[in-house]
Design a protein around this motif. Structure first.
Motif, short mmCIF file in Angstrom:
data_model
loop_
_atom_site.label_atom_id
_atom_site.label_comp_id
_atom_site.label_asym_id
_atom_site.label_seq_id
_atom_site.Cartn_x
_atom_site.Cartn_y
_atom_site.Cartn_z
N UNK A 1 0.84 -1.20 0.00
CA UNK A 1 0.00 0.00 0.00
C UNK A 1 0.87 1.25 0.00
N UNK A 2 1.97 1.21 0.76
CA UNK A 2 2.89 2.35 0.77
C UNK A 2 3.42 2.63 -0.62
N UNK A 3 3.77 1.57 -1.33
CA UNK A 3 4.28 1.74 -2.70
C UNK A 3 3.19 2.31 -3.61
N UNK A 4 1.98 1.76 -3.50
CA UNK A 4 0.91 2.20 -4.39
C UNK A 4 0.55 3.67 -4.14
N UNK A 5 0.49 4.06 -2.86
CA UNK A 5 0.16 5.46 -2.55
C UNK A 5 1.28 6.38 -3.02
N UNK A 6 2.53 5.96 -2.80
CA UNK A 6 3.65 6.77 -3.30
C UNK A 6 3.55 6.97 -4.80
N UNK A 7 3.22 5.91 -5.53
CA UNK A 7 3.12 6.04 -6.99
C UNK A 7 2.01 7.01 -7.36
N UNK A 8 0.92 7.03 -6.60
CA UNK A 8 -0.15 7.99 -6.88
C UNK A 8 0.36 9.41 -6.65
N UNK A 9 1.14 9.61 -5.57
CA UNK A 9 1.69 10.95 -5.31
C UNK A 9 2.71 11.32 -6.38
N UNK A 10 3.55 10.35 -6.77
CA UNK A 10 4.55 10.61 -7.81
C UNK A 10 3.87 11.00 -9.11
N UNK B 1 11.96 -0.66 4.03
CA UNK B 1 10.93 0.35 3.81
C UNK B 1 11.41 1.77 4.13
N UNK B 2 12.24 1.90 5.15
CA UNK B 2 12.70 3.25 5.49
C UNK B 2 13.58 3.82 4.39
N UNK B 3 14.42 2.97 3.81
CA UNK B 3 15.26 3.41 2.69
C UNK B 3 14.38 3.82 1.52
N UNK B 4 13.35 3.00 1.24
CA UNK B 4 12.47 3.34 0.12
C UNK B 4 11.78 4.68 0.36
N UNK B 5 11.31 4.90 1.60
CA UNK B 5 10.64 6.18 1.87
C UNK B 5 11.59 7.35 1.65
N UNK C 1 0.63 10.31 4.39
CA UNK C 1 1.58 10.32 5.52
C UNK C 1 2.07 8.91 5.85
N UNK C 2 1.17 7.93 5.81
CA UNK C 2 1.61 6.56 6.07
C UNK C 2 2.66 6.13 5.06
N UNK C 3 2.51 6.59 3.82
CA UNK C 3 3.44 6.19 2.78
C UNK C 3 4.77 6.91 2.88
N UNK C 4 4.78 8.15 3.37
CA UNK C 4 5.99 8.98 3.21
C UNK C 4 6.62 9.49 4.50
N UNK C 5 5.86 9.57 5.58
CA UNK C 5 6.43 10.14 6.81
C UNK C 5 7.12 9.05 7.61
N UNK C 6 8.23 9.40 8.23
CA UNK C 6 8.88 8.49 9.19
C UNK C 6 9.79 9.31 10.10
N UNK C 7 10.68 8.65 10.81
CA UNK C 7 11.46 9.36 11.83
C UNK C 7 12.34 10.46 11.24
N UNK C 8 12.61 10.41 9.92
CA UNK C 8 13.39 11.45 9.27
C UNK C 8 12.52 12.56 8.68
N UNK D 1 13.94 0.27 -7.29
CA UNK D 1 13.43 -0.48 -6.14
C UNK D 1 12.41 0.33 -5.34
N UNK D 2 12.61 1.65 -5.30
CA UNK D 2 11.68 2.50 -4.54
C UNK D 2 10.39 2.73 -5.32
N UNK D 3 10.47 2.70 -6.64
CA UNK D 3 9.32 3.03 -7.47
C UNK D 3 8.48 1.80 -7.80
N UNK D 4 9.12 0.66 -7.97
CA UNK D 4 8.46 -0.51 -8.57
C UNK D 4 7.37 -1.10 -7.67
N UNK D 5 6.32 -1.57 -8.31
CA UNK D 5 5.23 -2.25 -7.61
C UNK D 5 4.92 -3.56 -8.29
#
Lengths: 201, 292
Positions: A20-29, B23-27, A59-66, B66-70
């Motif tokens: 889901x994180x990947x799919x949402x990121x792709x939508x944002x991209x 996952x953190x690297x991908x983000x 936020x679930x897809x992109x936010x984290x400790x950084x 790797x970060x983009x692919x689904x």
């Protein structure tokens, strides 16, 4: 802001955080690549209100400790929302808007974009991404958009945004390469306005 | 491999996260790509990871991919236009095994194309993303070695030195001799290295409907050209930008409009010219045979 919600009150995040994180990121991209085009959220999120499911998904897809998150004190900065973000994203929830990588705003308070990080001339990417919750988005009507990612021009109607927001966005555009990038989150999906997009009536 | 069909991966590796990276690297990479798209042509630093292959083999491109692919993506990987060289085959296999994605050699069937040093001849569409492997992302590096200086030059839009370099070519050789990694200006602002693609490919970058992402693993930079964005090759009014041209046609498919490689075929100096883009050549040959 500091109370930790009880675990049983905590709503779930993505059912499948990886895919889901990947799919949402792709939508944002895709949204950032084609500004003004509506992208449906390819995941369901049981977000803690008043955080909208689309804003929560981003936020679930992109936010984290950084990537610290700032919540609009006018309504969004509740213990529920902050606790949910801290639990699922592990992100700092900050009160100083200058330190935020992502800022979540309600449309009504989007006229004031002062104080968010704009990046520097040498490092323009160190700027905030604003996630603005709007009641409705529609393509093909409203403001005319031009710029990179747009073939000719396109139109986007974002309801609920004050006139001051569009003025602030025009000022933001002049700062290029520095500037804020905007993700508009509505119930039907998201649309992006990166700093390169030129908005006219 | 059937050239007409995408190949679904048979078995994926156990014990690895989807598409290898955590996952953190991908983000982190995903956030960098989003800012890169918002600032066309600007190089965003990222915390590049050590990958299970050496620098120079596409570590930057692989991390971006790797970060983009689904799971719904169909991946194509080319190396100098060819799908069947070691680098392309191993990267394609890497993602087939770590992400279980379908792979293809057909440009038109791919949703994600990782490339080393070519842009496919077939026009790309809005439903595709092109990921470039980049060795040296900084176009000003050969003129100015200090990162602190080149960063300032980009900030101040101080690009005179690049024109001086091109002018020195003209002064020495009568023409601009740069034939690959030919500098471009993106959306009228940032001067960008298009990676070592032949300048033949530069015009394809201009107003391309597909998103173009660039990953430099050793130098740890990600940059992007959004779709429908102006990409101009630097030149002079009296020495306009020109692409390579050949007197020959492709010896295999007869193409006169594609980028040709010169191949030595014997010890007697015999040589032939063939399409660098193997899929383009295969499709043309197949359609010619079908017509006969």
């Amino acid at each position: 802001m500091t109370a930790i919600p009880h675990a049983s009150d905590l709503r779930p995040g993505f059912a499948d955080p990886v895919l889901s994180g990947q799919a949402v990121y792709r939508a944002v991209l895709k949204g950032m690549s084609y500004p003004g085009r509506l992208q449906a959220l390819p995941a369901t999120v049981d977000a803690p209100p008043p955080l909208s499911p689309v804003a929560a998904g981003v936020l679930l897809a992109l936010a984290d400790l950084d990537a610290p998150v700032w919540l609009d004190p006018a309504g969004l900065a509740t213990d529920d929302v902050a606790g949910w973000l801290r639990f699922h994203c592990g992100c700092p929830v900050v009160e100083d808007r200058a330190t935020a990588a992502f800022a979540v705003l309600d449309a009504t308070s989007a006229a004031d974009l002062e104080g968010f990080a704009l990046g520097t001339p040498e490092y323009p990417e160190r700027s905030a991404t604003l996630i603005i919750q709007v009641p409705r988005l529609a393509e093909g009507e409203g403001h005319t958009l031009t710029g990179p990612g747009i073939k000719g021009s396109t139109r986007l109607r974002a309801e609920g945004l004050p006139e001051g927001f569009w003025r602030a966005l025009a000022d933001n555009r002049l700062l290029f390469p520095q500037g804020l990038d905007v993700i508009l989150a509505a119930p039907e999906g998201l649309a992006c306005l990166p700093r390169t997009t030129i908005v006219s009536e | 491999m059937q050239p007409n069909d995408a190949t679904q991966a048979q078995d994926t590796l156990d014990g690895y996260n989807f598409a290898y990276l955590d996952e953190q690297t991908k983000r982190m990479i995903r956030r960098a790509t989003l800012k890169a798209v918002a600032i066309p042509g600007y190089q965003v630093p990222f915390a590049g990871r050590e990958m299970p292959l050496p620098y120079g083999w596409g570590t930057g491109g692989i991390q971006v991919t790797a970060a983009v692919i689904g799971p719904d993506d169909t991946l194509k990987v080319i190396d100098q236009g060819a799908d069947d060289t070691t680098n392309a085959v191993s990267i394609r296999r890497f993602f087939a095994r770590t992400a279980g994605v379908a792979t293809t050699e057909r440009t038109t069937q791919a949703s994600l194309i990782q490339t080393r040093h070519r842009i496919p001849e077939a026009p790309l569409t809005e439903d595709q993303i092109l990921v470039y492997q980049v060795p040296i992302p900084e176009p000003l590096r050969w003129m100015e070695a200090r990162e602190s200086e080149t960063r300032k030059m980009h900030a101040l839009e101080e690009y005179g030195v690049m024109h001086v370099k091109l002018y020195e070519d003209i002064a020495h050789l009568g023409r601009i001799a740069t034939s690959y990694d030919y500098p471009v200006r993106v959306n009228g602002r940032y001067v960008m290295a298009p990676s070592p693609i032949p300048k033949f490919d530069n015009p394809k970058m201009d107003m391309m409907p597909a998103l173009q992402l660039f990953g430099a693993g050793r130098e740890k930079r990600i940059y992007a050209v959004p779709p429908y964005t102006r990409v101009e090759s630097l030149d002079f009014e009296d020495h306009p930008f020109e692409v390579q041209a050949w007197d020959e046609a492709c010896a295999l498919c007869g193409a006169t409009d594609s980028y040709l490689d010169e191949v030595v075929i014997d010890d007697a100096g015999g040589r032939m010219f063939v399409c660098s883009d193997t899929d383009h050549c295969t499709q043309r040959t197949a359609s010619r045979e079908a017509a006969e």
